[in-house]
Design a protein around this motif. Structure first.
Motif, PDB file in Angstrom:
ATOM      1  N   GLY A 111       6.246   2.531  -2.365  1.00  0.00           N
ATOM      2  CA  GLY A 111       5.326   1.713  -1.584  1.00  0.00           C
ATOM      3  C   GLY A 111       4.384   0.868  -2.416  1.00  0.00           C
ATOM      4  N   VAL A 112       4.471   0.950  -3.741  1.00  0.00           N
ATOM      5  CA  VAL A 112       3.698   0.035  -4.582  1.00  0.00           C
ATOM      6  C   VAL A 112       4.101  -1.401  -4.257  1.00  0.00           C
ATOM      7  CG1 VAL A 112       3.376  -0.763  -6.961  1.00  0.00           C
ATOM      8  CG2 VAL A 112       3.286   1.686  -6.438  1.00  0.00           C
ATOM      9  N   VAL A 113       5.380  -1.580  -3.955  1.00  0.00           N
ATOM     10  CA  VAL A 113       5.934  -2.861  -3.535  1.00  0.00           C
ATOM     11  C   VAL A 113       6.693  -2.637  -2.234  1.00  0.00           C
ATOM     12  CG1 VAL A 113       7.722  -4.569  -4.108  1.00  0.00           C
ATOM     13  CG2 VAL A 113       6.074  -3.848  -5.845  1.00  0.00           C
ATOM     14  N   ALA A 114       6.702  -3.638  -1.368  1.00  0.00           N
ATOM     15  CA  ALA A 114       7.491  -3.565  -0.136  1.00  0.00           C
ATOM     16  C   ALA A 114       8.339  -4.815   0.000  1.00  0.00           C
ATOM     17  CB  ALA A 114       6.597  -3.404   1.084  1.00  0.00           C
ATOM     18  N   LEU A 115       9.558  -4.614   0.457  1.00  0.00           N
ATOM     19  CA  LEU A 115      10.527  -5.688   0.644  1.00  0.00           C
ATOM     20  C   LEU A 115      10.664  -5.935   2.144  1.00  0.00           C
ATOM     21  CD1 LEU A 115      12.455  -7.440  -1.092  1.00  0.00           C
ATOM     22  CD2 LEU A 115      14.197  -5.686  -0.729  1.00  0.00           C
ATOM     23  N   HIS A 116      10.184  -7.091   2.594  1.00  0.00           N
ATOM     24  CA  HIS A 116      10.200  -7.442   4.011  1.00  0.00           C
ATOM     25  C   HIS A 116      11.323  -8.442   4.289  1.00  0.00           C
ATOM     26  CE1 HIS A 116       6.130  -5.809   3.743  1.00  0.00           C
ATOM     27  NE2 HIS A 116       6.121  -5.736   5.053  1.00  0.00           N
ATOM     28  N   ARG A 117      11.952  -8.293   5.470  1.00  0.00           N
ATOM     29  CA  ARG A 117      13.009  -9.200   5.879  1.00  0.00           C
ATOM     30  C   ARG A 117      12.810  -9.641   7.325  1.00  0.00           C
ATOM     31  NH1 ARG A 117      18.091  -5.628   3.978  1.00  0.00           N
ATOM     32  NH2 ARG A 117      16.586  -3.994   4.414  1.00  0.00           N
ATOM     33  N   GLY A 118      13.267 -10.841   7.627  1.00  0.00           N
ATOM     34  CA  GLY A 118      13.226 -11.347   8.985  1.00  0.00           C
ATOM     35  C   GLY A 118      14.281 -12.421   9.168  1.00  0.00           C
ATOM     36  N   HIS A 119      14.580 -12.769  10.422  1.00  0.00           N
ATOM     37  CA  HIS A 119      15.591 -13.771  10.737  1.00  0.00           C
ATOM     38  C   HIS A 119      15.017 -14.800  11.705  1.00  0.00           C
ATOM     39  CE1 HIS A 119      18.045 -10.473   9.201  1.00  0.00           C
ATOM     40  NE2 HIS A 119      19.004 -11.338   9.009  1.00  0.00           N
ATOM     41  N   LYS A 120      15.429 -16.034  11.515  1.00  0.00           N
ATOM     42  CA  LYS A 120      15.089 -17.075  12.472  1.00  0.00           C
ATOM     43  C   LYS A 120      16.148 -17.054  13.569  1.00  0.00           C
ATOM     44  CE  LYS A 120      14.014 -22.030  12.751  1.00  0.00           C
ATOM     45  NZ  LYS A 120      13.738 -23.243  11.942  1.00  0.00           N
ATOM     46  N   PRO A 121      15.746 -16.920  14.802  1.00  0.00           N
ATOM     47  CA  PRO A 121      16.743 -16.807  15.876  1.00  0.00           C
ATOM     48  C   PRO A 121      17.708 -17.988  15.886  1.00  0.00           C
ATOM     49  CG  PRO A 121      14.537 -16.335  16.699  1.00  0.00           C
ATOM     50  CD  PRO A 121      14.363 -16.875  15.310  1.00  0.00           C
ATOM     51  N   ALA A 122      18.970 -17.681  16.131  1.00  0.00           N
ATOM     52  CA  ALA A 122      19.982 -18.733  16.245  1.00  0.00           C
ATOM     53  C   ALA A 122      19.767 -19.496  17.542  1.00  0.00           C
ATOM     54  CB  ALA A 122      21.378 -18.130  16.214  1.00  0.00           C
ATOM     55  N   ARG A 123      20.118 -20.759  17.518  1.00  0.00           N
ATOM     56  CA  ARG A 123      20.002 -21.560  18.733  1.00  0.00           C
ATOM     57  C   ARG A 123      20.974 -21.052  19.784  1.00  0.00           C
ATOM     58  NH1 ARG A 123      19.978 -26.696  15.408  1.00  0.00           N
ATOM     59  NH2 ARG A 123      17.805 -27.298  15.200  1.00  0.00           N
ATOM     60  N   LYS A 124      20.505 -20.974  21.002  1.00  0.00           N
ATOM     61  CA  LYS A 124      21.395 -20.585  22.091  1.00  0.00           C
ATOM     62  C   LYS A 124      22.341 -21.738  22.413  1.00  0.00           C
ATOM     63  CE  LYS A 124      18.078 -17.451  24.284  1.00  0.00           C
ATOM     64  NZ  LYS A 124      17.306 -17.166  25.524  1.00  0.00           N
ATOM     65  N   PRO A 125      23.587 -21.452  22.681  1.00  0.00           N
ATOM     66  CA  PRO A 125      24.518 -22.538  23.033  1.00  0.00           C
ATOM     67  C   PRO A 125      24.079 -23.211  24.326  1.00  0.00           C
ATOM     68  CG  PRO A 125      25.500 -20.387  23.460  1.00  0.00           C
ATOM     69  CD  PRO A 125      24.225 -20.126  22.709  1.00  0.00           C
ATOM     70  N   ARG A 126      24.231 -24.522  24.341  1.00  0.00           N
ATOM     71  CA  ARG A 126      23.846 -25.258  25.541  1.00  0.00           C
ATOM     72  C   ARG A 126      24.759 -24.886  26.705  1.00  0.00           C
ATOM     73  NH1 ARG A 126      22.706 -31.485  23.512  1.00  0.00           N
ATOM     74  NH2 ARG A 126      20.953 -30.996  22.116  1.00  0.00           N
ATOM     75  N   ALA A 127      24.153 -24.703  27.843  1.00  0.00           N
ATOM     76  CA  ALA A 127      24.933 -24.362  29.033  1.00  0.00           C
ATOM     77  C   ALA A 127      25.757 -25.576  29.459  1.00  0.00           C
ATOM     78  CB  ALA A 127      24.010 -23.926  30.160  1.00  0.00           C
ATOM     79  N   LYS A 171       0.843  -1.198   0.000  1.00  0.00           N
ATOM     80  CA  LYS A 171       0.000   0.000   0.000  1.00  0.00           C
ATOM     81  C   LYS A 171       0.879   1.249   0.000  1.00  0.00           C
ATOM     82  CE  LYS A 171      -3.792  -2.489   0.733  1.00  0.00           C
ATOM     83  NZ  LYS A 171      -4.784  -2.719  -0.331  1.00  0.00           N
ATOM     84  N   PRO A 172       0.877   2.054  -1.064  1.00  0.00           N
ATOM     85  CA  PRO A 172       1.618   3.319  -1.034  1.00  0.00           C
ATOM     86  C   PRO A 172       1.155   4.173   0.144  1.00  0.00           C
ATOM     87  CG  PRO A 172       0.890   2.830  -3.263  1.00  0.00           C
ATOM     88  CD  PRO A 172       0.218   1.838  -2.366  1.00  0.00           C
ATOM     89  N   PRO A 173       2.067   4.667   0.973  1.00  0.00           N
ATOM     90  CA  PRO A 173       1.659   5.411   2.170  1.00  0.00           C
ATOM     91  C   PRO A 173       1.027   6.762   1.875  1.00  0.00           C
ATOM     92  CG  PRO A 173       4.049   5.407   1.934  1.00  0.00           C
ATOM     93  CD  PRO A 173       3.519   4.474   0.898  1.00  0.00           C
ATOM     94  N   ARG A 174       1.334   7.373   0.745  1.00  0.00           N
ATOM     95  CA  ARG A 174       0.768   8.678   0.410  1.00  0.00           C
ATOM     96  C   ARG A 174      -0.583   8.514  -0.264  1.00  0.00           C
ATOM     97  NH1 ARG A 174       5.958  12.194  -1.864  1.00  0.00           N
ATOM     98  NH2 ARG A 174       7.226  12.041   0.054  1.00  0.00           N
ATOM     99  N   ALA A 175      -1.575   9.229   0.239  1.00  0.00           N
ATOM    100  CA  ALA A 175      -2.954   9.066  -0.227  1.00  0.00           C
ATOM    101  C   ALA A 175      -3.098   9.363  -1.715  1.00  0.00           C
ATOM    102  CB  ALA A 175      -3.879   9.964   0.587  1.00  0.00           C
ATOM    103  N   LEU A 176      -2.415  10.398  -2.197  1.00  0.00           N
ATOM    104  CA  LEU A 176      -2.546  10.769  -3.604  1.00  0.00           C
ATOM    105  C   LEU A 176      -1.992   9.669  -4.508  1.00  0.00           C
ATOM    106  CD1 LEU A 176      -3.444  12.951  -5.593  1.00  0.00           C
ATOM    107  CD2 LEU A 176      -1.155  13.963  -5.416  1.00  0.00           C
ATOM    108  N   LEU A 177      -0.838   9.147  -4.147  1.00  0.00           N
ATOM    109  CA  LEU A 177      -0.242   8.068  -4.934  1.00  0.00           C
ATOM    110  C   LEU A 177      -1.101   6.817  -4.850  1.00  0.00           C
ATOM    111  CD1 LEU A 177       2.054   6.983  -6.653  1.00  0.00           C
ATOM    112  CD2 LEU A 177       3.306   6.467  -4.557  1.00  0.00           C
ATOM    113  N   ARG A 178      -1.648   6.546  -3.661  1.00  0.00           N
ATOM    114  CA  ARG A 178      -2.496   5.373  -3.486  1.00  0.00           C
ATOM    115  C   ARG A 178      -3.732   5.472  -4.385  1.00  0.00           C
ATOM    116  NH1 ARG A 178      -2.146   5.468   1.628  1.00  0.00           N
ATOM    117  NH2 ARG A 178      -4.110   6.485   2.131  1.00  0.00           N
ATOM    118  N   ALA A 179      -4.303   6.668  -4.485  1.00  0.00           N
ATOM    119  CA  ALA A 179      -5.466   6.868  -5.342  1.00  0.00           C
ATOM    120  C   ALA A 179      -5.101   6.690  -6.814  1.00  0.00           C
ATOM    121  CB  ALA A 179      -6.055   8.250  -5.102  1.00  0.00           C
ATOM    122  N   GLY A 180      -3.954   7.240  -7.204  1.00  0.00           N
ATOM    123  CA  GLY A 180      -3.516   7.100  -8.588  1.00  0.00           C
ATOM    124  C   GLY A 180      -3.224   5.647  -8.951  1.00  0.00           C
TER     125      GLY A 180
END
Length: 246
Positions: A220-236, A152-161
């Motif tokens: 904002g016509v397109v959005a690029l999302h990123r995320g990470h899978k948490p690394a395993r914590k080392p065993r105590a 979704k383009p964040p600007r209303a005018l662009l979103r309407a266009g």
């Protein structure tokens, strides 16, 4: 000619994409006014593929993005639920490993990939949040996910266009360049029905990904999302009993 409904039954969506496979990339390039190349370039940069990494490209279509990732030396698996797209992809990119499968039930073991990506395909999945959980499952701890999707383009005018473009301009362009104009009326409907950037970010966090962020492309016509899978914590290490002082 097939047109899927917005309830996104997998067999209907797959049949629709089967019919447009041969001209799919050309039509997308025309509709995006050449921006599809730039979006793909930014997506590959966000994935940051490294030689020897194993990367899953979901909703890969004919494998255009998969091939771009593979050029960096990564081992790419291209998955799509459209047999027509898979067949066209294998013809164009015989060195890429294509797999027919469902994004909501990926045919891979847990923790199998260094990274996973999906471009302009999450919107076509019946249950996108379930698909995100599947991406989380198959990515290794410490791995990453990149989602490129219309937004979704964040600007209303662009979103309407942009709304005017989808409703009036795109159907005429599609009529000249696509083998199935009805399929692209579904495309416009699915874009209008898709949530905004903040909602997709929440879905990624809900699937378990951390360090979630997004960047708008083409205002904002397109959005690029990123995320990470948490690394395993080392065993105590088990506590050791201190030697008694002599």
């Amino acid at each position: 000619m097939a047109k899927a409904d917005l309830d996104k039954q997998p067999d209907e969506v797959a049949a629709m994409f089967d019919e447009v496979a041969q001209k799919y990339d050309r039509t997308n390039s025309v509709l995006s006014m050449g921006n599809s190349f730039l979006w793909r370039l930014q997506t590959v940069r966000a994935i940051a593929p490294q030689p020897g990494e194993r990367i899953l490209d979901v909703a890969a279509g004919t494998g255009t993005s998969s091939a771009a990732i593979a050029r960096h030396g990564a081992d790419v698996v291209a998955l799509d639920f459209s047999a027509g797209m898979i067949a066209e992809g294998r013809r164009r990119h015989p060195s890429i490993d294509f797999v027919e499968g469902d994004a909501m039930a990926l045919p891979f073991k847990a923790n199998e990939f260094d990274a996973a990506t999906i471009s302009f395909g999450l919107r076509n999945v019946k249950d996108p949040r379930k698909a995100l959980k599947e991406l989380y499952r198959v990515v290794k701890p410490g791995g990453r996910v990149v989602v490129c999707e219309f937004s979704k383009p964040p600007r209303a005018l662009l979103r309407a266009g942009y709304g005017v473009y989808l409703k009036y301009v795109m159907p005429r362009v599609v009529g000249l360049s696509s083998s199935n104009p009805e399929a692209y009326s579904y495309l416009a409907d699915s874009i209008n029905d898709w949530p905004d950037q903040a909602t997709l970010s929440q879905w990624l966090r809900g699937a378990g990904f951390t360090r979630v962020a997004y960047r708008n492309l083409t205002s904002g016509v397109v959005a690029l999302h990123r995320g990470h899978k948490p690394a395993r914590k080392p065993r105590a290490k088990p506590a050791t009993k201190e030697a008694a002082p002599s």
